[in-house]
Design a protein around this motif. Structure first.
Motif, mmCIF file in Angstrom:
data_model
loop_
_atom_site.group_PDB
_atom_site.id
_atom_site.type_symbol
_atom_site.label_atom_id
_atom_site.label_comp_id
_atom_site.label_asym_id
_atom_site.label_seq_id
_atom_site.Cartn_x
_atom_site.Cartn_y
_atom_site.Cartn_z
ATOM 1 N N THR A 587 -8.059 3.748 -1.840
ATOM 2 C CA THR A 587 -7.367 4.762 -2.888
ATOM 3 C C THR A 587 -6.902 3.675 -4.418
ATOM 4 O OG1 THR A 587 -6.249 5.681 -0.731
ATOM 5 C CG2 THR A 587 -6.087 6.591 -2.947
ATOM 6 N N TYR A 588 -6.315 3.311 -4.142
ATOM 7 C CA TYR A 588 -5.903 2.999 -5.354
ATOM 8 C C TYR A 588 -6.781 1.436 -6.376
ATOM 9 C CZ TYR A 588 -0.852 3.174 -3.692
ATOM 10 O OH TYR A 588 0.453 3.383 -2.753
ATOM 11 N N GLY A 589 -7.769 1.729 -5.705
ATOM 12 C CA GLY A 589 -9.099 1.157 -6.618
ATOM 13 C C GLY A 589 -9.668 2.053 -7.740
ATOM 14 N N LYS A 623 11.114 -5.818 -0.004
ATOM 15 C CA LYS A 623 11.630 -4.541 0.740
ATOM 16 C C LYS A 623 11.516 -3.656 1.543
ATOM 17 C CE LYS A 623 12.278 -2.985 -4.179
ATOM 18 N NZ LYS A 623 11.909 -1.798 -5.219
ATOM 19 N N CYS A 624 12.047 -4.050 3.048
ATOM 20 C CA CYS A 624 11.792 -3.401 4.450
ATOM 21 C C CYS A 624 11.777 -2.045 4.245
ATOM 22 C CB CYS A 624 12.605 -3.888 5.013
ATOM 23 S SG CYS A 624 12.557 -6.083 5.502
ATOM 24 N N ASP A 625 10.502 -1.313 4.623
ATOM 25 C CA ASP A 625 10.652 -0.236 3.928
ATOM 26 C C ASP A 625 9.514 0.257 5.646
ATOM 27 O OD1 ASP A 625 10.273 2.556 4.372
ATOM 28 O OD2 ASP A 625 9.458 2.911 1.934
ATOM 29 N N SER A 626 9.616 0.625 6.671
ATOM 30 C CA SER A 626 9.019 0.811 7.590
ATOM 31 C C SER A 626 8.235 2.215 7.191
ATOM 32 C CB SER A 626 9.801 1.201 8.895
ATOM 33 O OG SER A 626 10.507 1.757 9.367
ATOM 34 N N SER A 627 8.382 2.690 7.022
ATOM 35 C CA SER A 627 8.120 4.272 6.956
ATOM 36 C C SER A 627 6.546 3.938 6.181
ATOM 37 C CB SER A 627 8.742 4.970 6.771
ATOM 38 O OG SER A 627 8.922 4.782 5.196
ATOM 39 N N VAL A 628 6.223 2.840 4.829
ATOM 40 C CA VAL A 628 5.443 2.389 4.456
ATOM 41 C C VAL A 628 4.293 1.015 4.962
ATOM 42 C CG1 VAL A 628 4.579 2.271 1.846
ATOM 43 C CG2 VAL A 628 5.778 3.336 2.511
ATOM 44 N N PRO A 629 3.588 1.387 5.472
ATOM 45 C CA PRO A 629 2.946 0.280 5.628
ATOM 46 C C PRO A 629 2.754 -0.788 4.290
ATOM 47 C CG PRO A 629 1.406 1.766 5.660
ATOM 48 C CD PRO A 629 2.072 1.948 5.240
ATOM 49 N N PRO A 630 2.792 -2.149 4.865
ATOM 50 C CA PRO A 630 2.316 -3.632 3.586
ATOM 51 C C PRO A 630 0.512 -2.757 3.138
ATOM 52 C CG PRO A 630 2.343 -3.647 5.684
ATOM 53 C CD PRO A 630 2.987 -3.158 6.272
ATOM 54 N N LEU A 631 0.751 -4.039 1.720
ATOM 55 C CA LEU A 631 -0.533 -3.259 1.365
ATOM 56 C C LEU A 631 -1.036 -5.027 0.917
ATOM 57 C CD1 LEU A 631 -3.103 -1.413 -0.153
ATOM 58 C CD2 LEU A 631 -1.678 -1.943 -1.903
ATOM 59 N N LYS A 632 -2.675 -5.731 1.255
ATOM 60 C CA LYS A 632 -3.022 -6.863 1.225
ATOM 61 C C LYS A 632 -4.358 -6.198 -0.257
ATOM 62 C CE LYS A 632 -5.534 -10.187 2.160
ATOM 63 N NZ LYS A 632 -4.515 -11.693 1.582
ATOM 64 N N PRO A 633 -4.170 -6.157 -1.149
ATOM 65 C CA PRO A 633 -4.682 -5.913 -2.107
ATOM 66 C C PRO A 633 -6.094 -6.253 -2.338
ATOM 67 C CG PRO A 633 -3.238 -7.144 -3.492
ATOM 68 C CD PRO A 633 -2.713 -6.610 -2.049
ATOM 69 N N ASP A 634 -7.450 -6.040 -3.050
ATOM 70 C CA ASP A 634 -8.671 -6.814 -2.878
ATOM 71 C C ASP A 634 -8.929 -7.068 -4.287
ATOM 72 O OD1 ASP A 634 -8.622 -4.465 -4.147
ATOM 73 O OD2 ASP A 634 -10.767 -4.296 -2.484
ATOM 74 N N GLU A 635 -9.893 -7.401 -4.527
ATOM 75 C CA GLU A 635 -10.408 -8.350 -5.935
ATOM 76 C C GLU A 635 -10.736 -7.450 -6.494
ATOM 77 O OE1 GLU A 635 -13.610 -11.425 -8.198
ATOM 78 O OE2 GLU A 635 -13.513 -10.831 -5.254
ATOM 79 N N GLY A 636 -11.109 -6.504 -6.213
ATOM 80 C CA GLY A 636 -11.905 -4.911 -7.293
ATOM 81 C C GLY A 636 -10.430 -4.020 -7.750
ATOM 82 N N LEU A 637 -9.166 -3.807 -7.040
ATOM 83 C CA LEU A 637 -7.996 -3.817 -7.472
ATOM 84 C C LEU A 637 -7.051 -4.294 -8.599
ATOM 85 C CD1 LEU A 637 -5.960 -1.190 -7.690
ATOM 86 C CD2 LEU A 637 -5.330 -2.320 -5.765
ATOM 87 N N LEU A 638 -7.416 -5.497 -8.220
ATOM 88 C CA LEU A 638 -6.811 -6.190 -9.114
ATOM 89 C C LEU A 638 -7.957 -6.926 -10.711
ATOM 90 C CD1 LEU A 638 -4.413 -8.762 -6.776
ATOM 91 C CD2 LEU A 638 -3.932 -6.630 -7.375
ATOM 92 N N ASP A 639 -8.349 -6.445 -10.430
ATOM 93 C CA ASP A 639 -9.464 -7.168 -11.402
ATOM 94 C C ASP A 639 -9.822 -5.927 -12.860
ATOM 95 O OD1 ASP A 639 -11.571 -8.969 -12.893
ATOM 96 O OD2 ASP A 639 -12.317 -7.755 -12.728
ATOM 97 N N THR A 640 -9.448 -4.759 -11.981
ATOM 98 C CA THR A 640 -9.241 -3.259 -13.014
ATOM 99 C C THR A 640 -8.118 -3.542 -12.953
ATOM 100 O OG1 THR A 640 -11.457 -2.579 -11.789
ATOM 101 C CG2 THR A 640 -10.033 -1.011 -12.679
ATOM 102 N N LEU A 641 -7.244 -3.972 -12.776
ATOM 103 C CA LEU A 641 -5.571 -3.824 -13.442
ATOM 104 C C LEU A 641 -5.645 -4.495 -14.233
ATOM 105 C CD1 LEU A 641 -3.324 -2.540 -10.176
ATOM 106 C CD2 LEU A 641 -3.892 -1.535 -12.402
#
Length: 739
Positions: A587-589, A623-641
Motif C-alpha cells: 500500500t505504502y509503496g 510505541k506500543c499500539d497493539s491495534s496497529v501491526p508493525p511494519l517492515k519496509p522493503d527496498e522499493g518503498l524506502l528508495d522511492t521516499l
C-alpha cells in the motif's frame, strides 16, 4: 369490492357444482326437462352460496397439504413452483423439507432456490421456521458448490440461534475452509471448529447432541487447518481435545502432523512421527509413507526422499533406521517453544536418549506405487531437473507392476516440468501422447498448459487450447482456467480481453473468486482505468461468496497512484482503515510512487512519518499500539521516499530514510543519490538579502545538506572545513524540510 369477490366465488362454485352433479347422477335416470334442470341447479346454487367462503387459514392449510404431498412424492420441481406461486408462507415442515430436497439435488439452480428461501425468512425474521437438518444440508451443498463463506456464515447463524448442526455438516465446511489456499480459510476453519466444540462442552449431557459430537474426521479437518497455518501450539490444543470427546487419532492425524513438521521446517521430526504411529499400533497404510516422501520433497531434501523410495523398492522394513541415518545432520533447532509443543505431541522424542533406542520396524513391506513415484517426480520438477522428471516417467512405464505405471497425474507433472522451462512444444507432445495411449488428461493438465502459453505471451494459442479443451476433450474450464487467462491478458496489456474472459466465465455459470476480482482490477489498474477498477471492487464487495481482502484494497490504491491521483488514493486508504485493514508495504509503496509521479514532496514527508511510526511499533523502546501491526519496509518503498526527499532537498528526512534502510539490511544506492545531488543542488541557497527567518531556515537546511554530503562522501565541512561555492538557485528555498 365485496360484490366482485362474490361473483368470482359464485363462478367458481357453479363450475365445481356442475362437475359434481354430472358425476353424481344416478345411472339410467333421464336428464329431465330444461325447466326441471334449471330448478334443481338453482336450488343447489342457492345452497352453495349460503356456505361461508374459505378463510385464509383454510386456504393456507390446503396449500400446505398440496406442497407436502408433492415433497413426499419427490416432485421437487413442482413443489418449488407451488411455493413460488403461493400467496402465504408455508408451515415450518413444508419449508424445511423443501430446503432439504433442494439442497440434496446439489445443482447450482437448486442451491440458489434454497438460498432464496433462507434469505426471505431472514428478512422476515422467520428463520426459526427451518430446522437444523435442512440448514445443515444447505451448508454442505453450499460448501460443495464453492460457496464456503456462505456455508460458514450459515453454520454460525445456526449456533447463534441455539441450533447444533450435524457433525457431517459442520465437518464438511471445516474441511473445505481448512484446505483453502487463502490463509483466511484455515483460520476460519479453526474458529468454526472451536465454536462448535465450545458449545458442545457447555452441554450438561453430551447425549443431548450426540449427532453433533466431533469424530475423527472432524478433528482431522481442524488439525489440517492448524498444519496449513503452520501453528504447532494450535495443533497441540486441538490434538489434546480429542480424548474429551472419546476420539482417537488415526494414521491420517499423524500424516497431518508430518505436514505440520514440514510447514515449520522440522525435517528432523518426521521419522519420530512415523515411529509414534508404529509404537501406538495404529494401522499403517502406504499413504503414511507417501506423506513422508511428500514432506521431504516439500522441504527440498530429494536425497532422503530418493533413499526412502529406494528402501521401499528393496522391500525393507527398517525404514525408521534409514531415516534416522539421514537425520543425523538435522538435529539443530533454535525454537524452544516448538520443541516444547512437539515433545508433548511426540513423547517418543523424550523417551529415546541420544538415538540409542532401537527404531521400530514396519509391520510389513510397502512397495512404492504410482503416487509415490509421482511425488518424487514433482520434487525433480520443482528443482528444475527436467531430464530426471522425464527419466522417471520412462522408468515407471517399464515397471512390471501395473500399480506403478504412470497415470494422468504423472503425465501432468512432466507437462508442468516442461512448461516451467518454456518448452511448450514438448509439453503439447506429451499431451498428444496421453491421448494416444488412452491416459485421459484432466482439467489440471490443460490449466498448466494454459498458464504456459500465457507466460509465453501466446494468448492466441491459449484461446485455441481452451477451444480444444471444450470441443475435443469435453472438459469444461473452471475458475482457475479463467483466472489464468485474465492474468495472461494483463501480461500483454489487454484489459478488454481480460474483461471478455471475466464475462465469459460468468456466462458459463462459474462464480468469480477473490483472485478473479483482484486480477480483473489489476488489468484496469495497470491500463490506467482506476474508475473501472473501482467498479469491479464494488461488485466484489457486494458478492456474498467472496470477502474483500487487503490485496483488493491495494489494487484499488495502485490504480489511482499509477495516474498520480494521490488524493483519491488517500481516500481509498482511509476507507481501508475504517474497514479494519491496515496498510502494508505494498500500500505504502504504491502511494509513494503516486506521490513521486504527482511531484508532491510534502505528501512524501507525511507518508514517511506514518511509515516511521509503524516501524517503531513492537520495538522495546517504541510505541506500543497493539491495534496497529508493525511494519517492515522493503527496498522499493524506502528508495522511492528517499529519492523524493533528495530531489526536494529534504536532506534531514533523507538521512532518516537511508538510516532506516541500513537498519533493515538494505544498501542505499549512493551512486544514484550522488548524481541527483550534483545535478540539482550544487546551486541551492537563497540570496543574502533574504529575511532573517528565511536565513535561519537556510542555516538549518545547510547543515542537513552538509550531513547528507558527508554520507555520500562528497567534499563537505565535516572533512576539511572547506565548503563548496554555493550560489543561490532561482525560485528555491521556499520549501521547509519538516511537516
Amino acid at each position: 369490492m365485496t360484490g366482485r369477490r362474490g361473483r368470482v366465488e359464485k363462478g367458481n362454485v357453479s363450475v365445481c357444482y356442475a362437475a359434481t352433479s354430472v358425476k353424481g347422477r344416478p345411472k339410467g335416470k333421464s336428464e329431465g326437462n330444461p325447466s326441471e334442470r334449471e330448478g334443481n341447479e338453482g336450488e343447489a346454487m342457492n345452497a352453495t352460496l349460503l356456505q361461508p367462503p374459505l378463510s385464509p387459514f383454510q386456504r393456507a392449510t390446503a396449500g400446505d397439504q398440496k406442497l407436502i404431498s408433492l415433497l413426499r412424492e419427490r416432485k421437487t420441481e413442482e413443489a418449488w413452483e407451488t411455493y413460488r406461486n403461493s400467496t402465504h408462507l408455508p408451515n415450518p415442515t413444508c419449508l424445511s423439507r423443501l430446503v432439504s430436497q433442494l439442497s440434496y439435488q446439489n445443482t447450482l439452480p437448486s442451491l440458489t432456490r434454497a438460498q432464496s428461501i433462507v434469505t426471505r425468512l431472514r428478512n422476515d425474521h422467520q428463520l426459526h421456521r427451518l430446522d437444523a437438518n435442512c440448514l445443515g444440508l444447505l451448508a454442505v451443498a453450499a460448501s460443495k458448490a464453492g460457496h464456503t463463506l456462505y456455508a460458514a456464515s450459515l453454520l454460525r447463524s445456526m449456533l447463534r440461534s441455539g441450533y447444533l448442526p450435524h457433525v457431517k455438516a459442520w465437518t464438511a465446511v471445516v474441511a473445505r475452509l481448512a484446505s483453502s489456499p487463502d490463509l483466511d480459510g484455515p483460520s476460519q476453519a479453526l474458529s468454526l471448529f472451536r465454536s462448535v466444540s465450545r458449545r458442545l462442552r457447555r452441554l450438561p449431557d453430551p447425549a443431548m447432541a450426540a449427532s453433533s459430537q466431533p469424530d475423527t474426521a472432524a478433528f482431522n479437518a481442524a488439525l489440517n487447518a492448524c498444519a496449513n497455518l503452520g501453528d504447532p501450539a494450535a495443533f497441540l490444543q486441538v490434538f489434546d481435545e480429542m480424548p474429551r470427546f472419546n476420539v482417537e487419532p488415526d494414521a491420517l492425524s499423524y500424516n497431518t502432523m508430518m505436514k505440520l513438521c514440514c510447514g515449520v521446517g522440522r525435517k528432523d521430526l518426521l521419522v519420530f512421527v512415523l515411529e509414534r504411529v508404529l509404537l501406538l499400533g495404529i494401522p499403517l497404510c502406504v499413504t503414511t509413507l507417501q506423506s513422508l516422501v511428500s514432506a521431504y520433497v516439500e522441504l527440498g531434501d530429494l536425497e532422503t526422499a530418493e533413499k526412502l523410495v529406494q528402501a521401499m523398492r528393496e522391500k525393507r522394513r527398517d525404514i525408521c533406521r534409514v531415516l534416522r541415518e539421514c537425520n543425523l545432520d538435522d538435529q539443530d533447532n533454535d525454537n524452544d517453544d516448538d520443541d516444547c509443543v512437539f515433545e508433548k505431541l511426540l513423547p517418543n522424542l523424550v523417551d529415546q536418549s541420544g538415538n540409542e533406542a532401537e527404531p521400530p520396524l514396519l509391520p510389513k513391506v510397502y512397495a512404492p506405487n504410482t503416487r509415490t513415484y509421482t511425488t518424487l517426480m514433482k520434487g525433480y520438477m520443482n528443482a528444475g531437473r527436467v531430464s530426471d522428471t522425464v527419466r522417471m516417467l520412462e522408468a515407471m512405464r517399464r515397471q512390471d507392476d501395473k500399480g506403478s505405471h504412470p497415470d494422468h497425474v504423472s503425465y501432468t507433472t512432466v507437462v508442468s516440468a516442461l512448461v516451467k522451462v518454456g518448452s511448450m512444444e514438448r509439453a503439447r507432445q506429451v499431451l498428444a501422447e496421453m491421448t494416444r495411449i488412452g491416459v485421459r488428461a484432466n482439467l489440471i493438465t490443460y490449466n498448466v498448459l494454459l498458464k504456459g502459453y500465457c507466460q509465453q505471451l501466446q494468448i492466441d494459442k491459449a484461446r485455441e487450447l481452451l477451444k480444444d479443451m471444450v470441443d475435443d476433450a469435453g472438459i469444461q474450464p473452471d475458475v482457475v482456467s479463467y483466472n489464468i487467462l485474465i492474468d495472461g491478458c494483463i501480461l500483454v496489456d489487454d484489459s478488454a480481453g481480460a474483461l471478455s474472459f471475466f464475462n465469459e466465465m460468468r456466462a458459463r455459470g462459474i462464480a468469480p473468486t477473490k483472485i478473479s476480482y483482484t486480477t480483473l482490477m489489476k488489468a484496469f489498474a495497470y491500463s490506467g482505468q482506476p474508475k473501472l477498477a473501482h467498479r469491479v471492487f464494488s461488485e466484489m464487495d457486494n458478492d456474498p461468496r467472496v470477502k474483500v481482502d487487503l490485496i483488493a484494497w491495494n489494487m484499488l490504491v495502485e490504480g489511482y497512484c499509477r495516474l498520480g491521483l494521490v488524493e483519491e488514493a488517500k481516500k481509498v486508504i482511509q476507507k481501508m482503515k475504517e474497514s479494519g485493514f491496515h496498510p502494508d508495504v505494498s500500500t505504502y509503496g504504491s502511494l509513494a510512487n503516486g506521490i513521486a509521479l504527482a511531484r508532491k514532496p510534502g505528501e512524501a514527508l507525511l507518508l514517511w512519518n506514518e511509515v516511521k511510526e509503524r516501524c517503531e511499533v513492537g520495538k522495546p523502546e517504541g510505541k506500543c499500539d497493539s491495534s496497529v501491526p508493525p511494519l517492515k519496509p522493503d527496498e522499493g518503498l524506502l528508495d522511492t521516499l528517499a529519492d523524493i526527499c533528495v530531489r526536494a532537498a529534504f536532506f534531514r528526512k533523507a538521512l532518516e530514510i537511508v538510516a532506516c534502510m541500513e537498519e533493515n539490511g538494505i544498501s542505499p544506492n549512493k551512486t544514484k543519490f550522488t548524481r541527483i545531488y550534483v545535478e540539482m543542488h550544487s546551486r541551492m541557497f537563497t540570496s543574502k538579502h533574504a529575511s532573517r527567518a528565511r536565513q535561519d531556515r537556510r542555516v538549518e537546511r545547510k547543515r542537513a545538506a552538509e550531513a547528507f554530503k558527508f554520507w555520500l562522501g562528497l567534499p563537505n565541512s565535516y572533512y576539511d572545513g572547506s565548503e563548496w561555492r554555493l550560489e543561490p538557485m532561482e525560485g528555491y528555498g521556499t520549501t521547509s524540510d519538516s511537516v
